[in-house]
Scaffold this active site. Sequence first.
Site, short mmCIF file in Angstrom:
data_model
loop_
_atom_site.label_atom_id
_atom_site.label_comp_id
_atom_site.label_asym_id
_atom_site.label_seq_id
_atom_site.Cartn_x
_atom_site.Cartn_y
_atom_site.Cartn_z
N ASN A 7 -1.62 0.22 7.35
CA ASN A 7 -1.32 -1.19 7.64
C ASN A 7 -0.53 -1.90 6.53
OD1 ASN A 7 -3.43 -1.47 5.87
ND2 ASN A 7 -4.72 -2.69 7.23
N TYR B 80 -12.25 -2.82 -3.12
CA TYR B 80 -12.79 -2.74 -1.75
C TYR B 80 -14.32 -2.69 -1.73
CZ TYR B 80 -8.37 -2.32 0.80
OH TYR B 80 -7.14 -2.58 1.40
N GLU C 111 -9.79 -10.94 -6.83
CA GLU C 111 -8.82 -9.85 -6.81
C GLU C 111 -7.70 -10.05 -7.84
OE1 GLU C 111 -9.45 -9.05 -2.00
OE2 GLU C 111 -7.56 -9.91 -2.73
N LYS D 99 0.82 -1.22 0.00
CA LYS D 99 0.00 0.00 0.00
C LYS D 99 0.85 1.27 0.00
CE LYS D 99 -4.15 -1.86 2.34
NZ LYS D 99 -5.03 -1.69 3.55
N HIS E 86 -2.10 -5.11 1.61
CA HIS E 86 -3.34 -5.88 1.47
C HIS E 86 -2.96 -7.33 1.22
CE1 HIS E 86 -7.20 -7.33 0.03
NE2 HIS E 86 -6.54 -7.90 -0.95
O1 CDP Z 1 -7.05 -5.75 5.10
P1 CDP Z 1 -7.84 -6.75 5.93
O2 CDP Z 1 -8.42 -7.87 5.10
O3 CDP Z 1 -7.06 -7.25 7.11
O4 CDP Z 1 -9.06 -5.94 6.58
P2 CDP Z 1 -10.54 -5.64 6.03
O5 CDP Z 1 -11.46 -5.81 7.19
O6 CDP Z 1 -10.82 -6.38 4.78
O7 CDP Z 1 -10.47 -4.08 5.71
C1 CDP Z 1 -9.90 -3.61 4.51
C2 CDP Z 1 -9.08 -2.38 4.82
O8 CDP Z 1 -9.94 -1.35 5.32
C3 CDP Z 1 -8.03 -2.55 5.92
O9 CDP Z 1 -6.84 -3.13 5.45
C4 CDP Z 1 -7.81 -1.11 6.35
O10 CDP Z 1 -6.97 -0.42 5.41
C5 CDP Z 1 -9.21 -0.53 6.23
N1 CDP Z 1 -9.91 -0.51 7.52
C6 CDP Z 1 -9.95 0.69 8.25
O11 CDP Z 1 -9.39 1.69 7.81
N2 CDP Z 1 -10.61 0.75 9.45
C7 CDP Z 1 -11.21 -0.36 9.94
N3 CDP Z 1 -11.85 -0.28 11.11
C8 CDP Z 1 -11.18 -1.57 9.22
C9 CDP Z 1 -10.51 -1.62 8.01
MG MG Z 2 -9.91 -7.88 3.67
#
Ligand code: CDP
Ligand code: MG
Length: 166
Positions: A124, A52, A138, A12, A127
């Site tokens: 973070n 997303y 994806e 990212k 992805h």
């Molecule tokens: O990336 P991951 O699959 O671990 O998490 P996700 O639940 O699929 O969420 C996608 C992305 O949304 C995360 O990687 C974060 O960048 C963002 N996110 C956020 O900004 N705040 C949250 N409370 C949850 C997710």
């Molecule tokens: Mg995810």
Amino acid sequence: MGSEEATLVLIKPDAIARGLAGAVLSRLEQLPLALIGAKVTRVSQRLAEVHYQAMREEPFFNELIQHLRGELHGVAYVLALVYAGPGAVAAVRQAAGATNPEAASPTSLRGALGRMTTTGLMENVLHASSDDREAQREITLWFRPDELLVPLYASKTVEGQTRVWA
Ligand code: CDP
Ligand code: MG
């Protein structure tokens, strides 16, 4: 359906801005997986929104799209990678760590290299696909068939020569 398990990684813009792309690659290189696709690419509004799409009802959706597009870090690209091999999805998720860098294991990529900014942005680092179904969705969104070393999924020829996902 694909015969080989594969997963998508996006390094990212927060990681690009902080010079951490190499650290992410080094760590993932230690996994017993094959790198079968890699590119540097701009992220269009549409690509970010489709990537997303599951998050579109979230209050942070617009910020998330801006983040992925590099607009919050002055970065014009992400690095997109495809890793293949048995257990690829779980292995990369494990190396990445929990979504929130403050909750992630300190030895995971997100725990070691990520942060929550004082403005509340989740930086973070990467992805990683969450399951096989998402991985296929994806990978076929970010890559064309001829950009992968291995023909993971069915594809077809259109207009005489261009390969597209079937
Ligand atoms: O990336 P991951 O699959 O671990 O998490 P996700 O639940 O699929 O969420 C996608 C992305 O949304 C995360 O990687 C974060 O960048 C963002 N996110 C956020 O900004 N705040 C949250 N409370 C949850 C997710
Ligand atoms: Mg995810």
